[in-house]
Design a protein around this motif. Structure first.
Motif, PDB file in Angstrom:
ATOM      1  N   ARG A  43     -12.706   3.154 -11.196  1.00  0.00           N
ATOM      2  CA  ARG A  43     -11.355   3.116 -11.750  1.00  0.00           C
ATOM      3  C   ARG A  43     -10.433   2.462 -10.738  1.00  0.00           C
ATOM      4  O   ARG A  43     -10.314   2.940  -9.607  1.00  0.00           O
ATOM      5  CB  ARG A  43     -10.845   4.521 -12.078  1.00  0.00           C
ATOM      6  N   THR A  53      -6.644   1.469  -9.637  1.00  0.00           N
ATOM      7  CA  THR A  53      -5.283   1.915  -9.893  1.00  0.00           C
ATOM      8  C   THR A  53      -4.317   1.224  -8.937  1.00  0.00           C
ATOM      9  O   THR A  53      -4.717   0.562  -7.985  1.00  0.00           O
ATOM     10  CB  THR A  53      -5.160   3.441  -9.716  1.00  0.00           C
ATOM     11  N   SER A  54      -3.030   1.433  -9.185  1.00  0.00           N
ATOM     12  CA  SER A  54      -2.014   0.956  -8.255  1.00  0.00           C
ATOM     13  C   SER A  54      -2.150   1.702  -6.928  1.00  0.00           C
ATOM     14  O   SER A  54      -2.700   2.817  -6.889  1.00  0.00           O
ATOM     15  CB  SER A  54      -0.618   1.186  -8.843  1.00  0.00           C
ATOM     16  N   ARG A  77      -4.959  -2.763  -4.741  1.00  0.00           N
ATOM     17  CA  ARG A  77      -5.463  -1.779  -5.679  1.00  0.00           C
ATOM     18  C   ARG A  77      -6.216  -0.690  -4.912  1.00  0.00           C
ATOM     19  O   ARG A  77      -6.796  -0.940  -3.855  1.00  0.00           O
ATOM     20  CB  ARG A  77      -6.420  -2.423  -6.689  1.00  0.00           C
TER      21      ARG A  77
END
Length: 273
Positions: free
Chosen positions: A98, A100-101, A145
């Motif tokens: 995953r 993400t920011s 990220r």
């Protein structure tokens, strides 16, 4: 009409301190601030010249009498997984990725602390608290990220990589993982998965940080085919790790002024308004 004149980045040198990779050596870094509207261009340009990012700083080793640290990257097109790497990929195929920011979480920090306490208890980051950890993750002026890997069955966070997205690849800024699964070879697995990330996004390189001949901590990077190192002012294919030496010599590195003069900076056109 008003024009803003571009300001060239200023380069500085750190004070010598004990080398974390080779015993009885002192390290020194050449660095510059990474900020402003040209941060992405500067990061891309200097990453291609052996620099690495740490929060809002770009740095490159510039030791007085040692040039062992070599920036390393994998040419994705040239990479072919070894039998061992294929087994590692199969062993971890169940993990879910995953992206993400860049936002720090308690689960990340808990995993980070377990990783450090088990594998790097005497390292330079051993005393990093939760606020410093959050700064490492979140203080980025460029496209970054956090890539998390978890076990779908237990929802347990297994591994994390802070990853920058460059024009020509992905750069693994810092990675950590659960120390309770040594047979999983999670450090190698994350590199293998970042090769897949680069392929999925049609990016040619995976930047790995520094490879240091003679350092057990960094030896694993030489196990990847398609490896290139930044040596002699250009990227070269790693054909034989034994060809690179960690010996010291007072003429190993050019004078700082010459190093700075040879850095290619991105085009910094004035902007009108």
């Amino acid at each position: 009409m008003r024009h803003t004149l571009p300001i060239a980045p200023q380069f500085y040198v750190t004070a010598p301190q004990p080398c974390p990779y080779l015993a009885d050596r002192m390290e020194r870094k050449l660095f510059t601030a990474l900020q402003g509207e040209g941060a992405d261009r500067l990061n891309n340009a200097l990453s291609q010249q052996g620099f690495r990012r740490s929060q809002n700083v770009l740095y490159r080793p510039s030791c007085t009498d040692c040039s062992a640290c070599l920036s390393a990257r994998i040419d994705v097109r040239a990479f072919q997984a070894s039998k061992t790497q294929k087994r590692i990929a199969k062993r971890n195929a169940h993990l879910a990725r995953r992206a993400t920011s860049p936002w720090a979480t308690e689960d990340q920090y808990d995993l980070f602390r377990r990783y450090l306490d088990t594998r790097h208890a005497d390292g330079g980051m051993a005393d990093m608290d939760v606020f410093e950890f959050a700064a490492m993750i979140e203080e980025t002026p460029i496209r970054s990220r956090v890539v998390e890997y978890s076990d779908p069955a237990t929802r347990e966070l297994i591994a994390v990589s802070l990853t920058d997205v460059l024009d020509d690849g992905v750069s693994m800024v810092y990675s950590f993982y659960t120390p309770e699964l040594p047979r999983a070879s999670l450090g190698t697995w994350m590199i293998l998965d970042h090769i897949e990330i680069a392929r999925e996004n049609d990016l040619p390189y995976v930047y790995l940080g520094y490879w240091v001949p003679g350092s057990p901590k960094m030896g694993y990077k030489a196990n990847f085919s398609g490896l290139e190192v930044y040596y002699g002012g250009r990227w070269q294919k790693m054909t034989d790790p034994e060809a690179f030496s960690a010996t010291t010599h007072p003429l190993s590195t050019d004078p700082i002024a010459e190093q700075v003069a040879n850095i290619s900076l991105p085009d910094r056109r004035p902007t009108g308004g």
